[in-house]
Scaffold this motif. Structure first.
Motif, short mmCIF file in Angstrom:
data_model
loop_
_atom_site.label_atom_id
_atom_site.label_comp_id
_atom_site.label_asym_id
_atom_site.label_seq_id
_atom_site.Cartn_x
_atom_site.Cartn_y
_atom_site.Cartn_z
N THR A 471 0.78 -1.16 0.11
CA THR A 471 0.01 0.05 0.06
C THR A 471 0.98 1.29 0.08
N TRP A 472 2.12 1.12 0.45
CA TRP A 472 3.03 2.51 0.63
C TRP A 472 3.39 2.57 -0.85
N LEU A 473 3.21 2.00 -1.72
CA LEU A 473 3.42 2.15 -3.19
C LEU A 473 2.26 2.25 -4.15
N HIS A 474 1.13 2.63 -3.44
CA HIS A 474 0.18 2.93 -4.04
C HIS A 474 0.29 4.16 -5.13
N SER A 475 -0.43 4.21 -6.20
CA SER A 475 -0.45 5.14 -7.43
C SER A 475 -0.67 6.59 -6.83
N ARG A 476 -1.48 6.74 -5.72
CA ARG A 476 -1.83 8.19 -5.35
C ARG A 476 -0.39 8.42 -4.57
N VAL A 477 0.27 7.63 -3.76
CA VAL A 477 1.30 7.77 -2.94
C VAL A 477 2.66 8.21 -3.90
N LEU A 478 2.79 7.59 -5.29
CA LEU A 478 3.78 7.79 -6.17
C LEU A 478 3.36 9.15 -6.98
N LEU A 479 2.07 9.59 -7.02
CA LEU A 479 1.38 10.66 -7.69
C LEU A 479 2.04 11.82 -7.00
N ALA A 480 2.11 11.84 -5.59
CA ALA A 480 2.70 13.03 -4.53
C ALA A 480 4.16 12.97 -4.62
N TYR A 481 4.67 11.96 -4.49
CA TYR A 481 6.28 11.74 -4.15
C TYR A 481 7.06 11.32 -5.51
N GLY A 482 6.41 10.92 -6.39
CA GLY A 482 7.30 10.50 -7.62
C GLY A 482 7.68 9.18 -7.55
N GLU A 483 8.10 8.54 -8.77
CA GLU A 483 8.81 7.32 -8.71
C GLU A 483 10.27 7.22 -8.01
N ALA A 484 10.51 5.96 -7.83
CA ALA A 484 11.89 5.67 -6.73
C ALA A 484 13.08 6.56 -7.74
N PRO A 485 13.75 7.27 -7.27
CA PRO A 485 14.83 8.14 -7.60
C PRO A 485 16.15 7.17 -8.37
N THR A 486 16.55 7.30 -9.35
CA THR A 486 17.65 6.71 -9.78
C THR A 486 19.14 7.24 -9.13
N ASP A 487 18.89 8.27 -8.52
CA ASP A 487 20.22 8.99 -7.96
C ASP A 487 20.24 8.41 -6.59
N PRO A 488 21.61 7.66 -6.37
CA PRO A 488 21.57 7.29 -4.89
C PRO A 488 21.40 8.56 -3.78
#
Length: 534
Positions: A471-488
């Protein structure tokens, strides 16, 4: 004189005593006293290579702030034990001549050594003003000429030369010929009695020509605390800090800069700083006196309103509903300010005793937020969307109209070079460090993993939970915070924002000063989550 004759030996430290004397002499000229003693060789040394002793040719600014000719670089070798930042330009390095001095750790990355564009222009200015192009024989009376004597570190005998009637031109000519070493000592000019009355005809022209090149291309004022980026462009340190708050690109060439969180710990450009201080001392004093602590520039230590609520992180959005009267007042004042910034700190729920704050209502570390969107509702409430800009530590605080105002000190990361050094030291303790493909990422201690391997552990965890429909990777969460960054460097802030974890655990991220340390914390969270310890 061949370049290789001195390039292999460590150069001497800059002659601070000569520069101080030059600065003092120039200050006396600015006050109207035209009779002063000026060590001409200390001015020429500002654009002289400490390795080959010629005027700098294609000057390279080193990450430690020192400068040498490109052709005088020490032997280049492949770097090992470093996976972050993971790009080709950082795979080659060398041991610096200034190893172990001041801020130099000795190991430099070739990708951090850009050609110093400003210093290249300044060397050209020196040559244009002081070189005797096509000049005929010196027609000045012999009695009006100066002589110069000095000792070289390579020879025990004293050397001497006739340098004509202009000290700066004469010394510059010797340097161009390779006859006057950078480390020359016991320098004396004769006749001594006329040195005190030399009015420096070429000095005035040199200062005027140099000053025309020393405006910062961000603030268009005299460069203050010059900082040279890896792409070779030089700006005021404060101006770079301001730009880095909004972009990670060079203001001139738009190249990506890996210094957004380390700009205040980066060494300044010693050559340009010394040149400005020596040739333009009065202008530097005036510039510093007129330099105000701008909220967007001088936030290394400043006063800021504090919103006591929950955690926020750099680069991440924060969504607020403002309804308490005290915070209505605070946010109104924030929106009326020029920078529209405030600090976010979490509650000190356990009443922890903190140094300098006692048992304050809030925790000591927080995040500076920049208001991106503000919507005032009819009843006085407001909706705010703000983004994290930087981190801080509260030094002291007071109350103002019901809300806290804190004196804060900015928290920055260590430079990339130190980040790489730490990774190399930790991973070198393990013989035959395994590759990313063969190492057991599940059971290996975080301290034994490379920075890239730490990042991969976290990415694997996110991908596994995505497949399982967490649930913490729900589409609404990702809409707010974006996808996982590729920059460490950005990933820990995102991970802490979306992962359902106690805030007391996440809070420790704010005081760290290393990407590697934050990734190790992330891996520990992953291990605890997978073992169901939470």
């Amino acid at each position: 004189m061949e370049d290789a004759s001195t390039a292999s030996s460590p150069p001497p430290r800059d002659r601070d005593d000569d520069l101080s004397a030059a600065s003092t002499a120039l200050k006396s000229e600015d006050t109207g006293d035209n009779q002063f003693s000026l060590p001409a060789h200390s001015i020429i040394r500002l654009i002289q290579c400490p390795c080959c002793s010629f005027p700098l040719r294609t000057p390279l600014r080193l990450p430690c702030g020192n400068t040498i000719c490109k052709s005088c670089l020490p032997p280049i070798r492949q770097r090992t034990g470093i996976t972050y930042p993971a790009n080709d330009e950082r795979k080659q390095g060398f041991t610096c001549y200034w190893e172990g001095e001041d801020t130099c750790f000795g190991e430099h990355c070739l990708g951090d050594c850009g050609t110093d564009v400003l210093l290249s222009r300044l060397v050209g200015v020196f040559d244009e003003v002081l070189a005797n192009r096509g000049a005929g024989p010196d027609t000045v009376e012999p009695d009006a000429r100066f002589s110069l004597t000095w000792k070289s570190s390579q020879e025990s005998a004293t050397r001497s030369a006739r340098i004509g009637s202009d000290l700066l031109r004469g010394v510059y000519d010797l340097v161009k010929q390779g006859r006057f070493d950078y480390d020359a000592s016991e320098v004396e000019y004769t006749p001594v009695d006329r040195i005190q009355h030399w009015n420096g005809q070429s000095l005035g022209r040199l200062r005027e020509a140099v000053q025309n090149e020393l405006d910062c291309q961000v603030c268009y004022s005299l460069i203050l605390d010059p900082l040279t980026t890896c792409c070779g462009h030089t700006f005021c340190r404060g101006c770079v800090a301001m730009v880095m708050d909004h972009s990670d690109l060079c203001p001139l060439c738009r190249r990506k800069l890996n210094m957004s969180s380390t700009v205040r710990s980066e060494p300044i450009n010693n050559r340009i700083s010394n040149l400005v201080e020596a040739l333009l001392p009065a202008q530097v004093v005036s510039r510093r006196q007129g330099y105000t602590e701008d909220a967007t520039i001088g936030d290394e230590e400043r006063t800021i309103p504090l919103f006591v609520s929950s955690l926020s992180f750099p680069t991440m959005p924060t969504f607020l509903h403002i309804f308490e009267p005290r915070y209505r007042t605070m946010i109104q004042r924030v929106m009326q300010s020029r920078d529209k910034k405030f600090g976010m700190v979490m509650y000190n729920r356990s009443g922890r005793l903190q140094q300098g704050l006692g048992r304050a209502q809030f925790m000591q570390y927080g995040t500076v937020l920049l208001v991106e969107r503000f919507e005032l509702l009819p009843d006085g409430r407001s909706l705010v969307i703000a983004s994290g800009v930087s981190r801080f530590k509260v030094i002291s605080f007071e109350m103002l109209d019901g809300y806290h105002v804190g004196r804060i000190q900015r928290v920055d990361d260590i430079p990339i070079s130190e980040e790489e050094r730490q990774e190399s030291l930790e991973t070198s303790a393990i013989s035959d460090t395994p590759s990313l493909a063969s190492v057991d990422l599940v059971s290996t201690s975080p301290e034994c993993l490379s920075t890239q391997q730490l990042f991969q552990v976290a990415l694997n965890f996110v991908e596994k939970n995505r497949r399982e429909g967490a649930t913490w990777l729900h589409s609404r969460v990702l809409l707010a915070y974006g996808e996982a960054p590729t920059d460490p460097a950005l990933f820990p802030w995102w991970f802490a924002s979306v992962l359902p974890l106690w805030e007391d655990e996440k809070y420790h991220l704010l005081s760290t000063t290393s990407v590697r340390e934050r990734l190790k914390m992330v891996v520990r969270w992953v291990r605890k989550s997978e073992s169901r310890e939470w």
